[in-house]
Design an enzyme around this catalytic site. Structure first.
Site, short mmCIF file in Angstrom:
data_model
loop_
_atom_site.label_atom_id
_atom_site.label_comp_id
_atom_site.label_asym_id
_atom_site.label_seq_id
_atom_site.Cartn_x
_atom_site.Cartn_y
_atom_site.Cartn_z
N ALA A 95 0.66 -1.34 -0.10
CA ALA A 95 -0.01 0.09 0.06
C ALA A 95 1.08 1.15 -0.28
O ALA A 95 1.88 1.07 0.36
CB ALA A 95 -0.86 -0.13 1.24
N THR A 98 1.40 8.78 -3.01
CA THR A 98 2.19 9.71 -3.59
C THR A 98 1.40 11.38 -3.07
O THR A 98 -0.05 11.78 -2.70
CB THR A 98 2.72 10.35 -5.06
N PHE A 154 13.31 14.70 -6.72
CA PHE A 154 12.54 15.75 -6.68
C PHE A 154 10.80 16.03 -6.12
O PHE A 154 10.67 15.31 -7.05
CB PHE A 154 13.28 16.74 -7.83
N GLY A 155 11.23 16.68 -5.68
CA GLY A 155 8.99 16.88 -4.94
C GLY A 155 8.39 16.15 -4.55
O GLY A 155 7.62 15.71 -4.04
N GLN A 156 9.69 15.02 -3.95
CA GLN A 156 8.99 13.87 -2.74
C GLN A 156 10.33 13.59 -1.45
O GLN A 156 10.60 12.56 -1.41
CB GLN A 156 9.62 12.70 -4.25
N TYR A 159 7.96 11.65 0.07
CA TYR A 159 8.16 10.00 -0.57
C TYR A 159 9.49 8.91 0.03
O TYR A 159 9.57 8.06 0.27
CB TYR A 159 7.42 10.18 -1.79
N PRO A 189 11.14 -1.41 -6.50
CA PRO A 189 10.39 -1.12 -8.47
C PRO A 189 11.80 0.13 -8.45
O PRO A 189 11.48 1.23 -7.74
CB PRO A 189 9.57 -1.22 -8.20
N GLY A 190 11.72 0.21 -9.97
CA GLY A 190 12.21 1.08 -10.64
C GLY A 190 10.45 1.71 -10.86
O GLY A 190 10.12 1.78 -10.58
N TYR A 191 11.06 2.30 -12.26
CA TYR A 191 9.61 3.02 -12.77
C TYR A 191 8.85 2.32 -13.69
O TYR A 191 9.99 1.46 -14.36
CB TYR A 191 9.97 4.13 -13.74
P1 NAD Z 1 -1.08 2.48 -6.95
O1 NAD Z 1 -1.55 3.35 -6.77
O2 NAD Z 1 -2.03 1.44 -7.94
O3 NAD Z 1 -1.65 1.22 -5.18
C1 NAD Z 1 -1.76 1.36 -4.67
C2 NAD Z 1 -3.08 0.59 -4.19
O4 NAD Z 1 -2.55 1.18 -2.20
C3 NAD Z 1 -4.12 1.15 -4.09
O5 NAD Z 1 -4.93 0.33 -4.50
C4 NAD Z 1 -4.84 1.58 -2.85
O6 NAD Z 1 -5.92 1.64 -2.57
C5 NAD Z 1 -3.85 1.40 -1.28
N1 NAD Z 1 -4.18 2.44 -0.42
C6 NAD Z 1 -3.56 3.89 -0.74
N2 NAD Z 1 -3.32 4.09 0.74
C7 NAD Z 1 -3.96 2.92 0.96
C8 NAD Z 1 -4.83 2.63 2.49
N3 NAD Z 1 -4.37 4.02 3.68
N4 NAD Z 1 -4.93 1.60 3.04
C9 NAD Z 1 -5.02 0.72 2.54
N5 NAD Z 1 -4.86 0.40 1.11
C10 NAD Z 1 -4.39 1.89 0.69
O7 NAD Z 1 -0.23 2.40 -6.87
P2 NAD Z 1 2.06 1.23 -7.23
O8 NAD Z 1 1.94 1.71 -8.49
O9 NAD Z 1 0.73 -0.55 -7.19
O10 NAD Z 1 2.66 1.15 -5.91
C11 NAD Z 1 2.71 0.07 -5.03
C12 NAD Z 1 3.60 0.37 -4.28
O11 NAD Z 1 4.86 0.13 -4.83
C13 NAD Z 1 3.08 1.56 -3.05
O12 NAD Z 1 3.97 1.41 -2.56
C14 NAD Z 1 4.32 2.64 -3.87
O13 NAD Z 1 5.08 3.53 -3.81
C15 NAD Z 1 5.47 1.44 -4.95
N6 NAD Z 1 6.21 1.80 -5.76
C16 NAD Z 1 5.62 2.37 -7.43
C17 NAD Z 1 6.27 2.40 -8.50
C18 NAD Z 1 5.56 2.54 -9.72
O14 NAD Z 1 6.26 2.64 -11.11
N7 NAD Z 1 4.41 2.15 -9.98
C19 NAD Z 1 7.13 2.50 -8.55
C20 NAD Z 1 8.00 2.07 -7.38
C21 NAD Z 1 7.49 2.14 -5.83
#
Ligand code: NAD
Length: 253
Positions: A95, A98, A154-156, A159, A189-191
């Site tokens: 979970a 941003t 930047f901007g994070q 996070y 994870p990367g991007y």
């Molecule tokens: P996403 O926004 O698609 O999914 C995040 C999920 O977390 C959503 O389903 C949301 O409902 C849930 N969530 C948010 N707040 C919550 C809460 N308070 N309680 C329970 N659930 C909650 O994002 P994602 O891309 O699937 O990212 C998943 C994880 O990977 C995150 O921690 C994110 O920071 C990390 N991440 C993602 C990327 C990317 O490129 N997508 C890169 C690096 C890290």
């Protein structure tokens, strides 16, 4: 309620209905786990689609609503899951939110909201599963951090701080549980090709891809593969690591 064979491991994935979470649920179900996707109540609408996709797999995916930023809710949902299905063997904390803006413009609310989900959420969940895992002598905890917790972005500031904190947390807990069969690791994870990254402009996206040696964004499956690896029964000698899954991004520096 289906009776779960005792041998089937129970896995909980927070943010389980998100872009990466669904792929992680699929990966774990594919490995025969009974998976509980834990997410905000509003996300339940995605469950039927996921269950339909997984119909031919051995594993099962269910849903439990909870807000990971709320300590009591986490305690209650974990108690409910353990009562219905038995002890939790695998916990993936995915979970995340941003609240991007430069520090000069960041409000205390943007800082605290993010910390409550991305960092407190990891504490709130681990706090309630770790005793059970330790007493049963088996557990796999995988915390999802980010490349931006390793490089800063930047901007994070919020996070990046939370995501760097997630790995500090993983290493400390890994030490506390290492002799009890419980491993704690981080995946960074990367991007990835998810809505989070799709929201940036085409120009920024092209620049991001140009900096990735593999020449493409990650897929949710790329990340889920790494989580599945660390969550495996026979991964007991891997603990306290931070596994970057970023297409070789660090080689660009
Ligand atoms: P996403 O926004 O698609 O999914 C995040 C999920 O977390 C959503 O389903 C949301 O409902 C849930 N969530 C948010 N707040 C919550 C809460 N308070 N309680 C329970 N659930 C909650 O994002 P994602 O891309 O699937 O990212 C998943 C994880 O990977 C995150 O921690 C994110 O920071 C990390 N991440 C993602 C990327 C990317 O490129 N997508 C890169 C690096 C890290």
């Amino acid at each position: 309620m289906n009776q779960i064979p005792k041998a089937r491991r129970i896995a909980v994935v927070t943010g389980g209905m998100g872009g990466l979470g669904v792929a992680i649920c699929r990966q774990l179900a594919n490995a025969g786990r009974h998976v509980i996707a834990l997410d905000l109540a509003a996300r339940v609408e995605r469950l039927a689609g996921l269950q339909h996709e997984l119909a031919d797999l051995e594993g099962i995916v269910g849903f439990e609503p909870a807000d990971v930023s709320d300590f009591e809710q986490c305690q209650q949902v974990i108690a409910r899951i353990e009562q219905q299905h038995g002890g939790i063997d695998v916990l993936v904390n995915a979970a995340g939110i941003t609240r991007d803006t430069s520090l000069r413009k960041m409000s205390p609310q943007q800082w605290h909201e993010l910390m409550r989900v991305n960092l407190d959420g990891v504490f709130n969940m681990c706090r309630h599963v770790v005793d059970g895992m330790s007493s049963r002598g088996f557990g796999r905890i995988v915390n999802i951090s980010s490349v931006n917790g390793q490089t800063g972005q930047f901007g994070q500031t919020n996070y990046s701080a939370a995501k760097a904190g997630v790995h500090g947390f993983s290493m400390a807990l890994a030490r506390e549980t290492a002799r009890r069969g419980v491993t704690v690791n981080t995946v960074s994870p990367g991007y990835c090709d998810t809505p989070m990254v799709a929201a940036v402009s085409a120009e920024v996206r092209e620049q991001i891809i140009a900096d990735i040696p593999v020449g493409r964004l990650g897929t949710p499956g790329d990340i889920a593969r790494a989580v599945g690896f660390l969550a495996a029964d026979d991964a007991g000698y891997l603990t306290g690591i931070n596994l970057p899954v970023n297409g070789g991004y660090f080689m660009s520096f």
